[in-house]
Design a protein around this motif. Structure first.
Motif, PDB file in Angstrom:
ATOM      1  N   ALA A  82       0.855  -1.193   0.000  1.00 37.03           N
ATOM      2  CA  ALA A  82       0.000   0.000   0.000  1.00 37.03           C
ATOM      3  C   ALA A  82       0.886   1.235   0.000  1.00 37.03           C
ATOM      4  CB  ALA A  82      -0.918   0.014   1.224  1.00 37.03           C
ATOM      5  N   ALA A  83       0.304   2.331  -0.405  1.00 34.97           N
ATOM      6  CA  ALA A  83       1.037   3.592  -0.341  1.00 34.97           C
ATOM      7  C   ALA A  83       1.124   4.049   1.115  1.00 34.97           C
ATOM      8  CB  ALA A  83       0.326   4.638  -1.186  1.00 34.97           C
ATOM      9  N   GLY A  84       2.191   4.753   1.444  1.00 29.98           N
ATOM     10  CA  GLY A  84       2.321   5.286   2.790  1.00 29.98           C
ATOM     11  C   GLY A  84       3.021   4.339   3.742  1.00 29.98           C
ATOM     12  N   ILE A  85       2.954   4.683   5.021  1.00 25.94           N
ATOM     13  CA  ILE A  85       3.687   3.930   6.030  1.00 25.94           C
ATOM     14  C   ILE A  85       2.997   2.604   6.336  1.00 25.94           C
ATOM     15  CG2 ILE A  85       4.612   6.031   7.058  1.00 25.94           C
ATOM     16  CD1 ILE A  85       2.587   5.760   9.297  1.00 25.94           C
ATOM     17  N   VAL A  86       3.761   1.681   6.882  1.00 30.83           N
ATOM     18  CA  VAL A  86       3.238   0.371   7.256  1.00 30.83           C
ATOM     19  C   VAL A  86       2.384   0.495   8.511  1.00 30.83           C
ATOM     20  CG1 VAL A  86       3.857  -1.988   7.869  1.00 30.83           C
ATOM     21  CG2 VAL A  86       5.302  -0.701   6.290  1.00 30.83           C
ATOM     22  N   ARG A  87       1.221  -0.129   8.488  1.00 32.20           N
ATOM     23  CA  ARG A  87       0.334  -0.138   9.651  1.00 32.20           C
ATOM     24  C   ARG A  87       0.158  -1.570  10.149  1.00 32.20           C
ATOM     25  NH1 ARG A  87       0.226   4.787  11.839  1.00 32.20           N
ATOM     26  NH2 ARG A  87      -0.519   6.389  10.392  1.00 32.20           N
ATOM     27  N   PHE A  88       0.345  -1.752  11.451  1.00 28.32           N
ATOM     28  CA  PHE A  88       0.172  -3.077  12.053  1.00 28.32           C
ATOM     29  C   PHE A  88      -1.165  -3.089  12.794  1.00 28.32           C
ATOM     30  CE2 PHE A  88       4.602  -2.602  11.207  1.00 28.32           C
ATOM     31  CZ  PHE A  88       4.989  -3.846  10.753  1.00 28.32           C
ATOM     32  N   ASP A  89      -2.230  -3.044  11.995  1.00 22.83           N
ATOM     33  CA  ASP A  89      -3.568  -2.947  12.550  1.00 22.83           C
ATOM     34  C   ASP A  89      -4.357  -4.222  12.247  1.00 22.83           C
ATOM     35  OD1 ASP A  89      -3.991  -2.708   9.836  1.00 22.83           O
ATOM     36  OD2 ASP A  89      -4.554  -0.589   9.911  1.00 22.83           O
ATOM     37  N   MET A  90      -5.640  -4.176  12.506  1.00 21.95           N
ATOM     38  CA  MET A  90      -6.459  -5.370  12.321  1.00 21.95           C
ATOM     39  C   MET A  90      -6.601  -5.754  10.854  1.00 21.95           C
ATOM     40  SD  MET A  90      -9.348  -4.832  15.270  1.00 21.95           S
ATOM     41  CE  MET A  90      -8.843  -4.644  17.005  1.00 21.95           C
ATOM     42  N   THR A  91      -6.541  -4.766   9.968  1.00 22.02           N
ATOM     43  CA  THR A  91      -6.567  -5.062   8.541  1.00 22.02           C
ATOM     44  C   THR A  91      -5.335  -5.864   8.132  1.00 22.02           C
ATOM     45  OG1 THR A  91      -7.846  -3.067   8.066  1.00 22.02           O
ATOM     46  CG2 THR A  91      -6.636  -4.049   6.238  1.00 22.02           C
ATOM     47  N   THR A  92      -4.193  -5.489   8.690  1.00 17.11           N
ATOM     48  CA  THR A  92      -2.962  -6.240   8.431  1.00 17.11           C
ATOM     49  C   THR A  92      -3.070  -7.652   8.988  1.00 17.11           C
ATOM     50  OG1 THR A  92      -1.563  -4.271   8.340  1.00 17.11           O
ATOM     51  CG2 THR A  92      -0.478  -6.336   8.934  1.00 17.11           C
ATOM     52  N   ASP A  93      -3.696  -7.803  10.159  1.00 12.61           N
ATOM     53  CA  ASP A  93      -3.905  -9.142  10.724  1.00 12.61           C
ATOM     54  C   ASP A  93      -4.684 -10.035   9.766  1.00 12.61           C
ATOM     55  OD1 ASP A  93      -2.585  -8.527  13.043  1.00 12.61           O
ATOM     56  OD2 ASP A  93      -4.367  -8.528  14.329  1.00 12.61           O
ATOM     57  N   LEU A  94      -5.714  -9.477   9.133  1.00 14.27           N
ATOM     58  CA  LEU A  94      -6.523 -10.270   8.202  1.00 14.27           C
ATOM     59  C   LEU A  94      -5.680 -10.733   7.017  1.00 14.27           C
ATOM     60  CD1 LEU A  94      -9.839  -8.198   8.155  1.00 14.27           C
ATOM     61  CD2 LEU A  94      -9.500 -10.441   9.159  1.00 14.27           C
ATOM     62  N   ALA A  95      -4.860  -9.812   6.482  1.00 13.70           N
ATOM     63  CA  ALA A  95      -3.996 -10.181   5.363  1.00 13.70           C
ATOM     64  C   ALA A  95      -2.998 -11.254   5.782  1.00 13.70           C
ATOM     65  CB  ALA A  95      -3.265  -8.945   4.850  1.00 13.70           C
ATOM     66  N   GLN A  96      -2.443 -11.131   6.992  1.00 16.30           N
ATOM     67  CA  GLN A  96      -1.490 -12.127   7.481  1.00 16.30           C
ATOM     68  C   GLN A  96      -2.165 -13.477   7.679  1.00 16.30           C
ATOM     69  OE1 GLN A  96       0.080 -10.172  10.970  1.00 16.30           O
ATOM     70  NE2 GLN A  96       1.597  -9.002   9.806  1.00 16.30           N
ATOM     71  N   ALA A  97      -3.414 -13.475   8.139  1.00 15.83           N
ATOM     72  CA  ALA A  97      -4.155 -14.725   8.277  1.00 15.83           C
ATOM     73  C   ALA A  97      -4.387 -15.357   6.907  1.00 15.83           C
ATOM     74  CB  ALA A  97      -5.493 -14.474   8.977  1.00 15.83           C
TER      75      ALA A  97
END
Length: 324
Positions: free
Chosen positions: A181-196
């Motif tokens: 994604a554009a911009g800084i890395v976010r370690f949020d719940m959306t990222t958790d879903l992608a990691q799952a």
């Protein structure tokens, strides 16, 4: 819990090591085993958000999570030490590595069950604690001898967020994927879903994701997943599972799941006729861990007999790699 810093954990106590650090088991002297996670020195600079997350999750006592016991401060040239309860079993990353080498069979049914349990655990973290995991992956999941799937080291998200390392570095050095994604890395719940979603891809392929497959070659893996499930008792839901992975990873951002609860409910809906009939059950996971233990027992030196069960996959895999 106060622990002593060691220059290097004794090899016979090492549970697992990767770019994030080294884990070792320790006996507290009361018969209880704990795990010390010697984190990379980079975490010394983000100890405050790490400690805040440790404090926040220290009271989380759930069968799907290792219990977080404390954090020992970093010292010069060394990172902090995360102390948690010991979870007997094998790291999912090691199990997938063994399966990828053909040492064990990791059936599609086992993969389906692991993903079920991971989504269920993630829902607990998001809904009951309003906290993102941030570093979900096979390296931080343990399969127990009874077939349970347990999350470990689930406190790193806030620290990773503060570190702000480049996406390619997070993946290649620490095996922490973040959605492009554009911009800084976010370690949020959306990222958790992608990691799952990526974990789901790996367990349904029955092997680890290769370094070069993420992020641009993931779509090419979906036909392999569908073919593999299509040759299993879960053949009837093969295309539906692939569609779910597209939304979870997400490879189809327009239809991406908004919450883990949505993803979990959609996934559970695929098993309405009975998960066991489709080959998804804890018994399948238990059989995988038993196969790992059998190989490790044949390879381990006599001196390793006192080691806890979670070293089994590491012992078996090390024996294989030494031969090859």
């Amino acid at each position: 819990m106060k622990v002593a810093h060691l220059s290097e954990p004794a090899e016979e106590r090492v549970v697992y090591r990767d770019g994030l650090g080294v884990r070792e088991w320790r006996d507290t002297g009361t018969g209880e085993l704990v795990e010390w996670f010697h984190l990379d020195p980079a975490f010394a600079g983000v100890e405050t958000p790490l400690r805040d997350r440790v404090t926040r999750l220290a009271k989380l006592q759930h069968v799907k999570f290792a219990r977080i016991l404390g954090l020992e401060a970093a010292t010069k040239g060394r990172g902090p030490i995360l102390v948690s309860s010991h979870v007997p079993g094998s790291r999912l990353a090691d199990v997938l590595e063994m399966a990828g080498h053909g040492l064990i069979t990791f059936e599609a049914g086992a993969g389906l069950q692991v993903l079920r349990d991971v989504l269920s655990a993630l829902a607990v973290l998001h809904d009951s604690r309003n906290v993102a995991h941030g570093s979900l992956g096979p390296e931080r999941v343990v399969l127990t001898p009874t077939g349970r799937v347990v999350m470990v080291e689930h406190v790193l998200g806030a620290a990773l967020d503060r570190l702000q390392r480049p996406r390619h570095q997070l993946w290649r050095e620490w095996r922490v994927p973040t959605p492009p994604a554009a911009g800084i890395v976010r370690f949020d719940m959306t990222t958790d879903l992608a990691q799952a979603g990526l974990l789901g891809l790996a367990v349904l392929l029955g092997r680890p994701l290769e370094e070069e497959e993420y992020p641009h070659r993931l779509r090419g893996l979906l036909p392999l997943v569908q073919d593999r499930i299509g040759r299993s008792p879960a053949a009837a839901i093969a295309s539906d599972v692939v569609t779910l992975l597209e939304r979870l990873a997400p490879l189809d951002s327009r239809r991406a799941f908004k919450t883990v609860r949505d993803a979990q409910q959609a996934y559970e809906g695929l098993f309405s006729g009975g998960a066991a009939a489709l080959g998804a059950s804890p018994a399948r996971v238990k059989a995988v861990v038993a196969a790992v233990a059998a190989i490790a027992a044949a390879k381990a030196p006599a001196s390793a007999s006192a080691a806890p069960d979670d070293s089994t996959a590491r012992v078996a895999l090390a024996g294989f790699l030494t031969r090859t």
